[in-house]
Write a protein that holds these residues in place. Structure first.
Motif, PDB file in Angstrom:
ATOM      1  N   SER A   1      -5.598   6.122  10.278  1.00 42.01           N
ATOM      2  CA  SER A   1      -6.852   5.712   9.629  1.00 42.01           C
ATOM      3  C   SER A   1      -7.311   4.348  10.123  1.00 42.01           C
ATOM      4  O   SER A   1      -8.513   4.125  10.354  1.00 42.01           O
ATOM      5  CB  SER A   1      -6.673   5.687   8.109  1.00 42.01           C
TER       6      SER A   1
ATOM      7  N   TYR B   1       0.838  -1.207   0.000  1.00 33.33           N
ATOM      8  CA  TYR B   1       0.000   0.000   0.000  1.00 33.33           C
ATOM      9  C   TYR B   1       0.874   1.259   0.000  1.00 33.33           C
ATOM     10  O   TYR B   1       0.631   2.196  -0.758  1.00 33.33           O
ATOM     11  CB  TYR B   1      -0.937   0.010   1.203  1.00 33.33           C
TER      12      TYR B   1
ATOM     13  N   ASP C   1      -4.373  10.945  -4.071  1.00 36.76           N
ATOM     14  CA  ASP C   1      -5.422  10.034  -3.606  1.00 36.76           C
ATOM     15  C   ASP C   1      -5.662  10.126  -2.101  1.00 36.76           C
ATOM     16  O   ASP C   1      -6.709   9.700  -1.622  1.00 36.76           O
ATOM     17  CB  ASP C   1      -5.047   8.577  -3.935  1.00 36.76           C
ATOM     18  N   LEU C   2      -4.673  10.605  -1.364  1.00 36.98           N
ATOM     19  CA  LEU C   2      -4.757  10.618   0.094  1.00 36.98           C
ATOM     20  C   LEU C   2      -4.782  12.071   0.562  1.00 36.98           C
ATOM     21  O   LEU C   2      -3.741  12.724   0.663  1.00 36.98           O
ATOM     22  CB  LEU C   2      -3.559   9.880   0.706  1.00 36.98           C
TER      23      LEU C   2
ATOM     24  N   VAL D   1      -6.761  -3.229  -1.539  1.00 37.63           N
ATOM     25  CA  VAL D   1      -7.651  -2.769  -0.473  1.00 37.63           C
ATOM     26  C   VAL D   1      -7.064  -3.251   0.857  1.00 37.63           C
ATOM     27  O   VAL D   1      -6.659  -4.400   0.971  1.00 37.63           O
ATOM     28  CB  VAL D   1      -9.058  -3.380  -0.664  1.00 37.63           C
TER      29      VAL D   1
ATOM     30  N   GLU E   1     -12.008   5.695   6.395  1.00 41.14           N
ATOM     31  CA  GLU E   1     -11.949   5.054   5.084  1.00 41.14           C
ATOM     32  C   GLU E   1     -10.526   5.109   4.525  1.00 41.14           C
ATOM     33  O   GLU E   1      -9.863   6.144   4.564  1.00 41.14           O
ATOM     34  CB  GLU E   1     -12.899   5.770   4.119  1.00 41.14           C
TER      35      GLU E   1
ATOM     36  N   PRO F   1      -8.795   4.551   0.990  1.00 47.52           N
ATOM     37  CA  PRO F   1      -9.143   4.302  -0.415  1.00 47.52           C
ATOM     38  C   PRO F   1      -8.323   3.169  -1.016  1.00 47.52           C
ATOM     39  O   PRO F   1      -7.143   3.014  -0.701  1.00 47.52           O
ATOM     40  CB  PRO F   1      -8.809   5.634  -1.105  1.00 47.52           C
TER      41      PRO F   1
END
Lengths: 104, 104, 104, 104
Positions: free
Chosen positions: A82, A28, A53-54, A96, A88, A90
């Motif tokens: 998180s 990740y 994205d973050l 995932v 959430e 992403p």
């Protein structure tokens, strides 16, 4: 193969960690770094990086490599916070982060 | 260097990711694997591994490497569950998992 | 522990692979990447990286991570060529690549 | 992406090191370990491991994990010696060690 993490419910896992031995968390962070955007800015620390994205994850550095290292730390902090706060996370590409939901 | 993870409070970090560029989470999983103990047992999956420092984390496999891969997955599940549920995560050597406690 | 590589003379090794289970070759590539210097240049591939300790080893990429991956390949090619041709391989930090000199 | 290892001739590489960032050398050692065979023997060091594909590569240990670490070292010694002496290195699965043949 059978694995068991007592806290985690230790589901049987058909497919173990891939041949490359890279964990989901490591992958990740790598995927996030692969999506990073870098710029040169007018600043004492002229290298700036962010992961679009973050939201809110960015870093600066005196050199590009320091900026990257610092960005990797920011991604990891964001990820830990998180997970701990059930926010959430992403998907990045196909990846995932699946937090086990029950104890064994 | 300045880094910022908005969720995470983005503390300034004097020292970036350790010299090998490996994240704290990655290093924790590596340290746990380095402390694993393995045995050959009478079973359809004759390789058994556990991490004595991490109660309840074990795995089996048809081969030692499959057992080790499965154990890496179990360690990661245990780590994710422990972070999500604010359980104690033992230091391994000098390495402590520090979850950021506040949002920015 | 006893290990034996027939080609290699298989010296007894008091200390096995370092605590993370990482091989000397892997660690050398990691150390080299940790010493890399990167720049943003005016080019179709705007990210440029080099390892100052290793003369002639450089790479470019469309993104910093692609540049870094390409640099890792260049380091590995350089290492293989240097071993095959008995060229000097500089120590990186404490890490020296020791090629076994005799067959068993 | 362009990479360049001056010793090594630095061929343009369409595909950089895969997403997982694992080098060819690292992957070769992993593949060798994945093919290892372990036994319990009557010996002061009762764990014995060998890689049938690599003639003469074996190790023993007081524990299975020491035996594995020692075997990993023996594989690496064998690999270094084979590269330095231009000996044949058998493909393991799809993985072939390609030593660059010319300087740039």
């Amino acid at each position: 193969m059978t694995s068991h993490a007592e806290h985690a419910g230790g589901p049987e896992r058909g497919a173990p960690v891939a041949n490359s031995g890279v964990s989901m968390l490591t992958q990740y962070i790598r995927n996030a770094l692969a999506r990073a955007h870098y710029e040169i800015i007018q600043d004492a620390e002229p290298f700036y990086g962010e992961v679009p994205d973050l939201a809110g994850v960015w870093a600066t550095g005196l050199t590009l490599e320091q900026c990257r290292d610092s960005l990797a730390s920011a991604i990891e902090d964001w990820l830990l916070f998180s997970i701990a706060n059930h926010l959430e996370i992403p998907a990045l590409g196909d990846l995932v982060i699946a937090v086990p939901e029950r104890a064994a």
